[in-house]
Structure formats: structure tokens, C-alpha cells
Scaffold this active site. Structure first.
Site, PDB file in Angstrom:
ATOM      1  N   LYS A   1     -79.155 -49.626 -13.536  1.00  0.00           N
ATOM      2  CA  LYS A   1     -77.981 -50.264 -12.889  1.00  0.00           C
ATOM      3  C   LYS A   1     -77.757 -51.675 -13.441  1.00  0.00           C
ATOM      4  O   LYS A   1     -76.635 -52.045 -13.787  1.00  0.00           O
ATOM      5  CB  LYS A   1     -78.175 -50.358 -11.364  1.00  0.00           C
ATOM      6  CG  LYS A   1     -78.333 -49.027 -10.662  1.00  0.00           C
ATOM      7  CD  LYS A   1     -78.323 -49.181  -9.148  1.00  0.00           C
ATOM      8  CE  LYS A   1     -79.434 -50.044  -8.594  1.00  0.00           C
ATOM      9  NZ  LYS A   1     -80.807 -49.489  -8.796  1.00  0.00           N
TER      10      LYS A   1
ATOM     11  N   ARG B   1     -77.948 -50.528   0.322  1.00  0.00           N
ATOM     12  CA  ARG B   1     -79.204 -49.796   0.108  1.00  0.00           C
ATOM     13  C   ARG B   1     -79.447 -48.772   1.223  1.00  0.00           C
ATOM     14  O   ARG B   1     -80.403 -48.010   1.166  1.00  0.00           O
ATOM     15  CB  ARG B   1     -80.361 -50.770   0.168  1.00  0.00           C
ATOM     16  CG  ARG B   1     -80.997 -51.423  -1.050  1.00  0.00           C
ATOM     17  CD  ARG B   1     -81.463 -50.663  -2.177  1.00  0.00           C
ATOM     18  NE  ARG B   1     -82.658 -51.079  -2.863  1.00  0.00           N
ATOM     19  CZ  ARG B   1     -82.734 -51.997  -3.815  1.00  0.00           C
ATOM     20  NH1 ARG B   1     -81.712 -52.716  -4.157  1.00  0.00           N
ATOM     21  NH2 ARG B   1     -83.884 -52.189  -4.459  1.00  0.00           N
TER      22      ARG B   1
ATOM     23  N   ARG C   1     -90.746 -52.286 -17.762  1.00  0.00           N
ATOM     24  CA  ARG C   1     -89.620 -53.229 -17.716  1.00  0.00           C
ATOM     25  C   ARG C   1     -90.048 -54.685 -17.886  1.00  0.00           C
ATOM     26  O   ARG C   1     -91.008 -55.149 -17.274  1.00  0.00           O
ATOM     27  CB  ARG C   1     -88.905 -53.050 -16.361  1.00  0.00           C
ATOM     28  CG  ARG C   1     -87.694 -53.926 -16.213  1.00  0.00           C
ATOM     29  CD  ARG C   1     -86.726 -53.358 -15.242  1.00  0.00           C
ATOM     30  NE  ARG C   1     -87.186 -53.428 -13.849  1.00  0.00           N
ATOM     31  CZ  ARG C   1     -86.455 -53.004 -12.826  1.00  0.00           C
ATOM     32  NH1 ARG C   1     -85.273 -52.457 -13.043  1.00  0.00           N
ATOM     33  NH2 ARG C   1     -86.917 -53.092 -11.602  1.00  0.00           N
TER      34      ARG C   1
ATOM     35  N   ARG D   1     -91.744 -58.209 -13.519  1.00  0.00           N
ATOM     36  CA  ARG D   1     -91.483 -58.430 -12.094  1.00  0.00           C
ATOM     37  C   ARG D   1     -92.695 -58.114 -11.231  1.00  0.00           C
ATOM     38  O   ARG D   1     -93.394 -57.117 -11.480  1.00  0.00           O
ATOM     39  CB  ARG D   1     -90.300 -57.557 -11.651  1.00  0.00           C
ATOM     40  CG  ARG D   1     -88.970 -58.273 -11.782  1.00  0.00           C
ATOM     41  CD  ARG D   1     -87.820 -57.360 -11.546  1.00  0.00           C
ATOM     42  NE  ARG D   1     -87.890 -56.630 -10.268  1.00  0.00           N
ATOM     43  CZ  ARG D   1     -86.890 -55.948  -9.770  1.00  0.00           C
ATOM     44  NH1 ARG D   1     -85.727 -55.902 -10.417  1.00  0.00           N
ATOM     45  NH2 ARG D   1     -87.011 -55.302  -8.642  1.00  0.00           N
TER      46      ARG D   1
ATOM     47  N   ARG E   1     -91.047 -48.125  -3.505  1.00  0.00           N
ATOM     48  CA  ARG E   1     -89.604 -48.346  -3.729  1.00  0.00           C
ATOM     49  C   ARG E   1     -88.892 -47.013  -3.975  1.00  0.00           C
ATOM     50  O   ARG E   1     -87.769 -46.813  -3.509  1.00  0.00           O
ATOM     51  CB  ARG E   1     -89.397 -49.293  -4.917  1.00  0.00           C
ATOM     52  CG  ARG E   1     -89.755 -50.745  -4.550  1.00  0.00           C
ATOM     53  CD  ARG E   1     -90.003 -51.598  -5.759  1.00  0.00           C
ATOM     54  NE  ARG E   1     -88.835 -51.781  -6.579  1.00  0.00           N
ATOM     55  CZ  ARG E   1     -88.880 -52.121  -7.860  1.00  0.00           C
ATOM     56  NH1 ARG E   1     -90.035 -52.306  -8.463  1.00  0.00           N
ATOM     57  NH2 ARG E   1     -87.765 -52.274  -8.527  1.00  0.00           N
TER      58      ARG E   1
HETATM   59  P1  AMP Z   1     -83.961 -54.684  -6.797  1.00  0.00           P
HETATM   60  O1  AMP Z   1     -84.058 -55.800  -7.761  1.00  0.00           O
HETATM   61  O2  AMP Z   1     -82.557 -54.297  -6.512  1.00  0.00           O
HETATM   62  O3  AMP Z   1     -84.817 -53.513  -7.159  1.00  0.00           O
HETATM   63  O4  AMP Z   1     -84.528 -55.253  -5.417  1.00  0.00           O
HETATM   64  C1  AMP Z   1     -85.840 -55.746  -5.309  1.00  0.00           C
HETATM   65  C2  AMP Z   1     -86.246 -55.762  -3.843  1.00  0.00           C
HETATM   66  O5  AMP Z   1     -85.379 -56.628  -3.118  1.00  0.00           O
HETATM   67  C3  AMP Z   1     -86.167 -54.433  -3.152  1.00  0.00           C
HETATM   68  O6  AMP Z   1     -87.310 -53.636  -3.346  1.00  0.00           O
HETATM   69  C4  AMP Z   1     -86.014 -54.874  -1.709  1.00  0.00           C
HETATM   70  O7  AMP Z   1     -87.247 -55.286  -1.161  1.00  0.00           O
HETATM   71  C5  AMP Z   1     -85.121 -56.093  -1.834  1.00  0.00           C
HETATM   72  N1  AMP Z   1     -83.716 -55.733  -1.769  1.00  0.00           N
HETATM   73  C6  AMP Z   1     -82.784 -55.813  -2.761  1.00  0.00           C
HETATM   74  N2  AMP Z   1     -81.585 -55.415  -2.349  1.00  0.00           N
HETATM   75  C7  AMP Z   1     -81.726 -55.072  -1.060  1.00  0.00           C
HETATM   76  C8  AMP Z   1     -80.846 -54.565  -0.089  1.00  0.00           C
HETATM   77  N3  AMP Z   1     -79.555 -54.329  -0.351  1.00  0.00           N
HETATM   78  N4  AMP Z   1     -81.326 -54.334   1.145  1.00  0.00           N
HETATM   79  C9  AMP Z   1     -82.591 -54.581   1.446  1.00  0.00           C
HETATM   80  N5  AMP Z   1     -83.492 -55.036   0.562  1.00  0.00           N
HETATM   81  C10 AMP Z   1     -83.067 -55.287  -0.688  1.00  0.00           C
END
Ligand code: AMP
Length: 311
Positions: free
Chosen positions: A13, A88, A127, A160, A171
Site C-alpha cells: 500500500k 482499519r 522491509r 521498523r 498484525r
Molecule cells: P502501519 O504502518 O499501517 O502498518 O501501522 C503500524 C501500526 O500502527 C499498526 O500495527 C497499528 O498498531 C497502528 N495503526 C496504524 N493505523 C491504524 C489504524 N487506522 N487504527 C488503529 N491502529 C493503527
């Protein structure tokens, strides 16, 4: 263009969102990036979010919705946005819909980037992200030219904190349980499109571009407004043409009446001219009659005289 990118962590994404930003000049809004910034800055919000993030769980809806509300009120989103990692879960999707409804800018597309589970695992563990410009690499599938250094800006590549196997497992489970139902949510709204997220990055982007080009309208409000103008002109033109027609009809009608009255005048003049002629005739007749009468009287007188009688 208002898009939500849907897909499991590691599905690409972020990579596709960056290409869309370059091509269309609209911002990418990644809740994951915003949360990581807050964690790095050590804000109260960041401290609250950190634990859930490190565990691979979702941060509370209140925190995330507050961030999104603020971000969408920024004028750089007027032309559109690409939401990456948000919504999400279903409550977040519903909240987003009502937020966008209030702003009069409904979502146009829910784009699913579909990738198989085992490929996701490899992508997530391999990554690396540039700490300066955000460019993404993968040590297995798209490594940087120099190990640990960004090809684009020379920045340092980081791994990360939540891209470790244990957190990745969580996740992916959270994705299946809470985020995957969004596919059905947007399908029901008729806004869902899917691309296969494996293969060359440019090939996937090509699929996305084709989808974007096939959308009924990228910016309905603007296009409708643009279409209204020629239509308005047409109406004005039609009205002007009708006026012209009416005016020429009037003219023609005036001409007709003018002709009629002219011919009437002529005929009436003729009639007037005829009258004295007939009168003359009548007068002549009268004179003739009188003459005849006088002759008769003279004849009678002569006869009487001849007969020796007094009249
Ligand atoms: P991402 O970079 O999108 O994979 O997000 C990393 C982490 O941030 C996720 O595993 C969640 O803990 C938190 N996170 C990101 N976006 C959301 C969301 N829309 N709702 C809740 N938690 C989020």
C-alpha cells in the site's frame, strides 16, 4: 480523487501510495506514519499509541479518528487524498464516511491490493524504510544498491520496530479479523476494485492507473460544474434564437398588415374614385332626362299652340 488503500501489512500500500502521490499530486495519509511520528516525538498521543503498536494491535479508534479528522481539515486534501492504513475496522470506515459526508467529499474508491499470506511474511521481514524520504526497499525483492543506504536521497535505511516475526504474526491476524471485512463493506457500496499485488511494482501501478481511468468521474462535483456551463450557454442560445424568431415573425406580421392596409387604402380610394364617376353618370342622366322633359314640354307646347289650347 479520494481513495482508501486496503490490504494486509506488507501488501505494498505504502509503495503504491507514493507512486500515486508523484503522479497525481495529492497527499498520502498514513495513520501508521502519523503514529510513528507521534511516538518518535514523544507526545502524549505517541506514548498512548506505542504499546499497542509494538504488540501489533490496533491503536484506539478515538486516537486514530482524532488524527484523521485534523489531517482531512488541512487544505492540501481539497484536491483529494490517498488513505493508507486507515480505516482499519468497520467503525473507522463508518466514521470516515460520515466525516467525508459532512465535508461534501465522499470516498470514490476502496482499492484492495491483494497479496498471498506467505509473500506478505517475506515482504514484512525484509522491509527497510528510508528515515529521510520514506522510500521503501526490501532486502529480498527490491534491495537498495548500497546496503542500508537509500538510492533516492542517500538517507539511512531503518528496520521498523514492529517488522519482527512475532509482531508481524499479530498484525496479520488483526488484519484478517478486523480489516478484511472492509472489502465487503466497500463492495456493498459499489466502490471496491481489486489489483493483484504481486509482480513488478510498475506493473501493479499500471493496473491501478487503469482502474482510476475507468472510474465514472475523478471529480464529479467539478466535472458537473464544468458541464453545466455549455448547457447554460445552450439555453441562452436557444432563448436568443426564439427571441429572434419571434421578432422576425412580428416583423413579417407587421409587413403583412402594412400591405393589407395599403391595399385596403387603394381599394377604398378606388371606391372613392368610383363614386364620383357614378354620380357624374347619374347627373348626366338627370340632365338628359331634363332635356327630354324639356323637349317633351316644348313639343307639348307646340302641339298645344298648334291646337290653339292654353296650358
Ligand atoms: P502501519 O504502518 O499501517 O502498518 O501501522 C503500524 C501500526 O500502527 C499498526 O500495527 C497499528 O498498531 C497502528 N495503526 C496504524 N493505523 C491504524 C489504524 N487506522 N487504527 C488503529 N491502529 C493503527
Amino acid at each position: 480523487m479520494r481513495i482508501v488503500l486496503i490490504g494486509a501489512p506488507g501488501g505494498g500500500k505504502g509503495t503504491q501510495a507514493k507512486l500515486l502521490v508523484e503522479k497525481y499530486g495529492i497527499p498520502q495519509i498514513s495513520t501508521g506514519d502519523l503514529l510513528r511520528e507521534a511516538v518518535a516525538a514523544g507526545t502524549a498521543l505517541g506514548l498512548q499509541a506505542k504499546q499497542a503498536m509494538n504488540a501489533g494491535q490496533l491503536v484506539s479508534d478515538d486516537i486514530v479518528l482524532g488524527m484523521i479528522r485534523e489531517r482531512l481539515s488541512s487544505p492540501d486534501t481539497d484536491k483529494g487524498f490517498i488513505l493508507d492504513g486507515f480505516p482499519r475496522n468497520i467503525p473507522q470506515s463508518e466514521a470516515l464516511d460520515s466525516m467525508l459526508e459532512d465535508l461534501g467529499r465522499p470516498l470514490q474508491l476502496g482499492l484492495l491490493i491483494d497479496v498471498e499470506f506467505n509473500i506478505l511474511m517475506q515482504r514484512l521481514t525484509g522491509r527497510r524504510t528510508c528515515g529521510s524520504c520514506g522510500q521503501m526497499f526490501n532486502v529480498y525483492t527490491s534491495p537498495p544498491r548500497i546496503d542500508g543506504v537509500c538510492d533516492k536521497c542517500g538517507g539511512e535505511l531503518t528496520h521498523r520496530a514492529d517488522d519482527n516475526e512475532e509482531t508481524i504474526g499479530n498484525r496479520l491476524r488483526v488484519y484478517e479479523a478486523q480489516t478484511a471485512p472492509l472489502v465487503e463493506y466497500y463492495r456493498r457500496q459499489g466502490k471496491l476494485r481489486t489489483v493483484q499485488g504481486t509482480g513488478e511494482i510498475e506493473g501493479i501501478f499500471g493496473q491501478i492507473e487503469r482502474i482510476l481511468n475507468s472510474l465514472p468521474s475523478k471529480e464529479p462535483a467539478i466535472e458537473v460544474a464544468a458541464e453545466e456551463k455549455p448547457a447554460e450557454k445552450k439555453v441562452v442560445k436557444k432563448k436568443a434564437a426564439a427571441k429572434k424568431k419571434a421578432a422576425s415573425k412580428k416583423k413579417a406580421a407587421k409587413k403583412k398588415t402594412a400591405k393589407k392596409s395599403a391595399s385596403k387604402k387603394k381599394t377604398s380610394k378606388k371606391k372613392v374614385a368610383k363614386k364620383p364617376a357614378s354620380k357624374k353618370k347619374a347627373a348626366k342622366k338627370k340632365v338628359a332626362k331634363k332635356k327630354v322633359a324639356r323637349k317633351k314640354v316644348a313639343k307639348k307646347k307646340a302641339a298645344v299652340a298648334g291646337w290653339g289650347l292654353e296650358l
